[in-house]
Design a protein around this motif. Structure first.
Motif, PDB file in Angstrom:
ATOM      1  N   ILE A  55       3.635   5.950  -0.997  1.00  0.00           N
ATOM      2  CA  ILE A  55       2.181   6.022  -1.108  1.00  0.00           C
ATOM      3  C   ILE A  55       1.759   6.506  -2.486  1.00  0.00           C
ATOM      4  CG2 ILE A  55       0.138   7.275  -0.309  1.00  0.00           C
ATOM      5  CD1 ILE A  55       1.137   7.063   2.481  1.00  0.00           C
ATOM      6  N   ARG A  56       2.408   7.549  -2.982  1.00  0.00           N
ATOM      7  CA  ARG A  56       1.983   8.150  -4.238  1.00  0.00           C
ATOM      8  C   ARG A  56       2.910   7.737  -5.375  1.00  0.00           C
ATOM      9  NH1 ARG A  56       0.145  14.326  -2.678  1.00  0.00           N
ATOM     10  NH2 ARG A  56      -1.261  13.779  -0.974  1.00  0.00           N
ATOM     11  N   MET A  57       2.369   6.948  -6.291  1.00  0.00           N
ATOM     12  CA  MET A  57       3.094   6.543  -7.496  1.00  0.00           C
ATOM     13  C   MET A  57       2.139   6.661  -8.674  1.00  0.00           C
ATOM     14  SD  MET A  57       5.487   3.377  -6.113  1.00  0.00           S
ATOM     15  CE  MET A  57       4.220   2.594  -5.108  1.00  0.00           C
ATOM     16  N   PRO A  58       2.643   6.842  -9.900  1.00  0.00           N
ATOM     17  CA  PRO A  58       1.796   7.280 -11.019  1.00  0.00           C
ATOM     18  C   PRO A  58       0.756   6.281 -11.525  1.00  0.00           C
ATOM     19  CG  PRO A  58       4.048   6.866 -11.754  1.00  0.00           C
ATOM     20  CD  PRO A  58       4.070   6.818 -10.268  1.00  0.00           C
ATOM     21  N   LEU A  59       1.111   5.034 -11.786  1.00  0.00           N
ATOM     22  CA  LEU A  59       0.178   4.093 -12.406  1.00  0.00           C
ATOM     23  C   LEU A  59      -0.665   3.366 -11.356  1.00  0.00           C
ATOM     24  CD1 LEU A  59       2.447   2.587 -15.204  1.00  0.00           C
ATOM     25  CD2 LEU A  59       0.749   4.426 -15.378  1.00  0.00           C
ATOM     26  N   MET A  60      -0.002   2.766 -10.390  1.00  0.00           N
ATOM     27  CA  MET A  60      -0.689   2.133  -9.263  1.00  0.00           C
ATOM     28  C   MET A  60      -0.073   2.672  -7.988  1.00  0.00           C
ATOM     29  SD  MET A  60      -0.929  -1.885  -8.054  1.00  0.00           S
ATOM     30  CE  MET A  60      -1.974  -2.426  -9.414  1.00  0.00           C
ATOM     31  N   ASP A  61      -0.879   3.303  -7.152  1.00  0.00           N
ATOM     32  CA  ASP A  61      -0.320   3.891  -5.941  1.00  0.00           C
ATOM     33  C   ASP A  61      -0.024   2.808  -4.897  1.00  0.00           C
ATOM     34  OD1 ASP A  61      -2.717   3.273  -4.602  1.00  0.00           O
ATOM     35  OD2 ASP A  61      -3.533   5.277  -4.835  1.00  0.00           O
ATOM     36  N   GLY A  62       0.629   3.228  -3.836  1.00  0.00           N
ATOM     37  CA  GLY A  62       1.040   2.270  -2.817  1.00  0.00           C
ATOM     38  C   GLY A  62      -0.114   1.633  -2.074  1.00  0.00           C
ATOM     39  N   ILE A  63      -1.256   2.324  -2.009  1.00  0.00           N
ATOM     40  CA  ILE A  63      -2.418   1.764  -1.315  1.00  0.00           C
ATOM     41  C   ILE A  63      -2.959   0.564  -2.076  1.00  0.00           C
ATOM     42  CG2 ILE A  63      -4.762   2.241  -0.528  1.00  0.00           C
ATOM     43  CD1 ILE A  63      -3.889   5.186  -0.239  1.00  0.00           C
ATOM     44  N   GLU A  64      -3.148   0.727  -3.378  1.00  0.00           N
ATOM     45  CA  GLU A  64      -3.663  -0.381  -4.172  1.00  0.00           C
ATOM     46  C   GLU A  64      -2.645  -1.526  -4.234  1.00  0.00           C
ATOM     47  OE1 GLU A  64      -6.226  -2.723  -6.071  1.00  0.00           O
ATOM     48  OE2 GLU A  64      -6.650  -0.781  -5.142  1.00  0.00           O
ATOM     49  N   ALA A  65      -1.360  -1.190  -4.353  1.00  0.00           N
ATOM     50  CA  ALA A  65      -0.326  -2.235  -4.368  1.00  0.00           C
ATOM     51  C   ALA A  65      -0.311  -3.001  -3.050  1.00  0.00           C
ATOM     52  CB  ALA A  65       1.047  -1.605  -4.634  1.00  0.00           C
ATOM     53  N   THR A  66      -0.584  -2.295  -1.950  1.00  0.00           N
ATOM     54  CA  THR A  66      -0.657  -2.958  -0.642  1.00  0.00           C
ATOM     55  C   THR A  66      -1.834  -3.920  -0.598  1.00  0.00           C
ATOM     56  OG1 THR A  66       0.411  -1.128   0.505  1.00  0.00           O
ATOM     57  CG2 THR A  66      -0.983  -2.566   1.832  1.00  0.00           C
ATOM     58  N   ARG A  67      -2.990  -3.499  -1.109  1.00  0.00           N
ATOM     59  CA  ARG A  67      -4.151  -4.391  -1.146  1.00  0.00           C
ATOM     60  C   ARG A  67      -3.837  -5.657  -1.938  1.00  0.00           C
ATOM     61  NH1 ARG A  67      -7.398   0.437  -2.280  1.00  0.00           N
ATOM     62  NH2 ARG A  67      -8.380   1.123  -0.332  1.00  0.00           N
ATOM     63  N   VAL A  68      -3.159  -5.489  -3.063  1.00  0.00           N
ATOM     64  CA  VAL A  68      -2.811  -6.646  -3.898  1.00  0.00           C
ATOM     65  C   VAL A  68      -1.922  -7.620  -3.129  1.00  0.00           C
ATOM     66  CG1 VAL A  68      -1.559  -7.379  -5.961  1.00  0.00           C
ATOM     67  CG2 VAL A  68      -3.105  -5.408  -6.075  1.00  0.00           C
ATOM     68  N   LEU A  69      -0.926  -7.075  -2.438  1.00  0.00           N
ATOM     69  CA  LEU A  69      -0.016  -7.944  -1.680  1.00  0.00           C
ATOM     70  C   LEU A  69      -0.716  -8.606  -0.502  1.00  0.00           C
ATOM     71  CD1 LEU A  69       3.369  -5.973  -1.573  1.00  0.00           C
ATOM     72  CD2 LEU A  69       2.691  -7.834  -3.093  1.00  0.00           C
ATOM     73  N   ARG A  70      -1.596  -7.857   0.177  1.00  0.00           N
ATOM     74  CA  ARG A  70      -2.275  -8.420   1.341  1.00  0.00           C
ATOM     75  C   ARG A  70      -3.256  -9.512   0.959  1.00  0.00           C
ATOM     76  NH1 ARG A  70       0.156  -8.118   5.912  1.00  0.00           N
ATOM     77  NH2 ARG A  70      -1.752  -9.127   6.615  1.00  0.00           N
ATOM     78  N   ALA A  71      -3.621  -9.599  -0.326  1.00  0.00           N
ATOM     79  CA  ALA A  71      -4.509 -10.661  -0.781  1.00  0.00           C
ATOM     80  C   ALA A  71      -3.774 -11.997  -0.909  1.00  0.00           C
ATOM     81  CB  ALA A  71      -5.140 -10.277  -2.121  1.00  0.00           C
ATOM     82  N   ARG A  72      -2.457 -11.980  -0.798  1.00  0.00           N
ATOM     83  CA  ARG A  72      -1.674 -13.211  -0.873  1.00  0.00           C
ATOM     84  C   ARG A  72      -1.820 -14.021   0.410  1.00  0.00           C
ATOM     85  NH1 ARG A  72       3.266 -13.052  -4.173  1.00  0.00           N
ATOM     86  NH2 ARG A  72       3.004 -11.439  -5.759  1.00  0.00           N
ATOM     87  N   ALA A  73      -1.559 -15.311   0.287  1.00  0.00           N
ATOM     88  CA  ALA A  73      -1.626 -16.183   1.469  1.00  0.00           C
ATOM     89  C   ALA A  73      -0.548 -15.814   2.480  1.00  0.00           C
ATOM     90  CB  ALA A  73      -1.482 -17.647   1.048  1.00  0.00           C
ATOM     91  N   GLU A  74       0.646 -15.480   2.011  1.00  0.00           N
ATOM     92  CA  GLU A  74       1.751 -15.121   2.902  1.00  0.00           C
ATOM     93  C   GLU A  74       2.424 -13.847   2.378  1.00  0.00           C
ATOM     94  OE1 GLU A  74       4.423 -18.361   3.437  1.00  0.00           O
ATOM     95  OE2 GLU A  74       2.883 -19.734   4.167  1.00  0.00           O
ATOM     96  N   PRO A  75       1.805 -12.702   2.616  1.00  0.00           N
ATOM     97  CA  PRO A  75       2.371 -11.446   2.098  1.00  0.00           C
ATOM     98  C   PRO A  75       3.585 -11.009   2.898  1.00  0.00           C
ATOM     99  CG  PRO A  75       0.478 -10.984   3.467  1.00  0.00           C
ATOM    100  CD  PRO A  75       0.554 -12.484   3.351  1.00  0.00           C
ATOM    101  N   PRO A  76       4.475 -10.246   2.278  1.00  0.00           N
ATOM    102  CA  PRO A  76       5.581  -9.647   3.038  1.00  0.00           C
ATOM    103  C   PRO A  76       5.056  -8.532   3.932  1.00  0.00           C
ATOM    104  CG  PRO A  76       5.554  -8.772   0.810  1.00  0.00           C
ATOM    105  CD  PRO A  76       4.501  -9.846   0.856  1.00  0.00           C
ATOM    106  N   GLU A  77       5.849  -8.133   4.903  1.00  0.00           N
ATOM    107  CA  GLU A  77       5.498  -6.959   5.690  1.00  0.00           C
ATOM    108  C   GLU A  77       5.565  -5.740   4.767  1.00  0.00           C
ATOM    109  OE1 GLU A  77       4.443  -6.892   8.756  1.00  0.00           O
ATOM    110  OE2 GLU A  77       4.755  -9.037   9.106  1.00  0.00           O
ATOM    111  N   ILE A  78       4.685  -4.768   5.006  1.00  0.00           N
ATOM    112  CA  ILE A  78       4.621  -3.593   4.144  1.00  0.00           C
ATOM    113  C   ILE A  78       4.670  -2.343   5.010  1.00  0.00           C
ATOM    114  CG2 ILE A  78       3.317  -2.357   2.374  1.00  0.00           C
ATOM    115  CD1 ILE A  78       1.821  -5.068   1.893  1.00  0.00           C
ATOM    116  N   ILE A  79       5.648  -1.495   4.760  1.00  0.00           N
ATOM    117  CA  ILE A  79       5.787  -0.225   5.459  1.00  0.00           C
ATOM    118  C   ILE A  79       5.687   0.896   4.424  1.00  0.00           C
ATOM    119  CG2 ILE A  79       7.255   1.233   6.907  1.00  0.00           C
ATOM    120  CD1 ILE A  79       6.161  -1.300   8.270  1.00  0.00           C
ATOM    121  N   MET A  80       4.814   1.853   4.695  1.00  0.00           N
ATOM    122  CA  MET A  80       4.596   2.935   3.756  1.00  0.00           C
ATOM    123  C   MET A  80       5.603   4.062   3.984  1.00  0.00           C
ATOM    124  SD  MET A  80       2.088   1.392   2.399  1.00  0.00           S
ATOM    125  CE  MET A  80       1.732   2.585   1.105  1.00  0.00           C
ATOM    126  N   LEU A  81       5.963   4.725   2.905  1.00  0.00           N
ATOM    127  CA  LEU A  81       6.837   5.894   2.951  1.00  0.00           C
ATOM    128  C   LEU A  81       6.023   7.128   2.580  1.00  0.00           C
ATOM    129  CD1 LEU A  81       9.954   4.474   1.085  1.00  0.00           C
ATOM    130  CD2 LEU A  81       9.845   5.079   3.503  1.00  0.00           C
TER     131      LEU A  81
END
Length: 234
Positions: A55-81
């Protein structure tokens, strides 16, 4: 074989996860990211089935990275740590489209079992963590409202961010059988369990879940569960 991408800014955490997953016959780590900003390009390059995202990373956190991936037509499954089940960021990560979360001290055999479950589209939580999550949704709706300007493949109305009336109004879009299935999903039941209890085929249950997500404009089963809890139906 479940292809996994690890995203965590701590190299020791990544090394530990790589060792745990490498011991399983049906999982393989195909790439590692030290920041959320690296994840999208690595997904393009390696095509993982699942991303384990800190979840917490310095430049782009896991929440924003998840939003980016979920905007894809076929995103991978995403599990947060996360290190703490009560971390306020967990709720926002689920709203962004994550399919669940795991604690970083999860035992190796439990971690692998959770990834197998996640790869099949099922949400993954520890029971204690889910209970704390539900309690937070019940008492702190403002904590889980979507961040301003958040974007994604679908608009997620923010389960937990509505009051009880709004949540029930949203669920009113569902047919009777879909409503039954949504309640079962909120209870943490798998497609196979729902099928057995309702005398349906598993493909029929999957179809109902897909219709529920489309009607409620949600990303995954976890958001459905949060909405049902917020409506006070569980």
């Amino acid at each position: 074989m479940i292809r996994v991408l690890l995203a965590d800014d701590d190299p020791l955490v990544r090394a530990g996860l790589r060792l745990m997953l490498g011991a399983a016959e049906d999982t393989t780590v195909v790439a590692e990211a030290s920041d959320g900003a690296e994840v999208s390009a690595l997904v393009d390059r390696h095509g993982p089935d699942l991303v384990l995202m800190d979840i917490r990373m310095p430049l782009m956190d896991g929440i924003e990275a998840t939003r980016v991936l979920r905007a894809r037509a076929e995103p991978p499954e995403i599990i947060m740590l996360t290190t703490l089940a009560t971390d306020g960021y967990v709720l926002r990560a689920l709203q962004a489209g994550a399919g669940g979360f795991l604690l970083k001290h999860t035992q190796p055999q439990d971690l692998v079992a959770a990834l197998r479950k996640a790869a099949s589209g099922e949400p993954v939580f520890s029971p204690d963590a889910l209970r704390q999550l539900v309690d937070t949704v019940a008492v702190s709706p403002d904590e889980v409202r979507p961040a301003p300007g958040a974007t994604g493949a679908r608009r997620a109305p923010g389960p937990g961010g509505q009051d009880v009336h709004d949540a029930r109004e949203l669920l009113g879009r569902l047919g009777a059988r879909e409503r039954e299935v949504s309640l079962a999903v909120a209870e943490g039941k798998t497609n196979a369990q729902i099928a057995a209890e309702m005398y349906l085929s598993i493909p029929t249950v999957k179809a109902h879940v897909s219709h529920i997500l489309a009607k409620l404009e949600l990303n995954n089963r976890v958001q459905t569960a949060l909405l049902v809890y917020r409506a006070g139906l569980i």
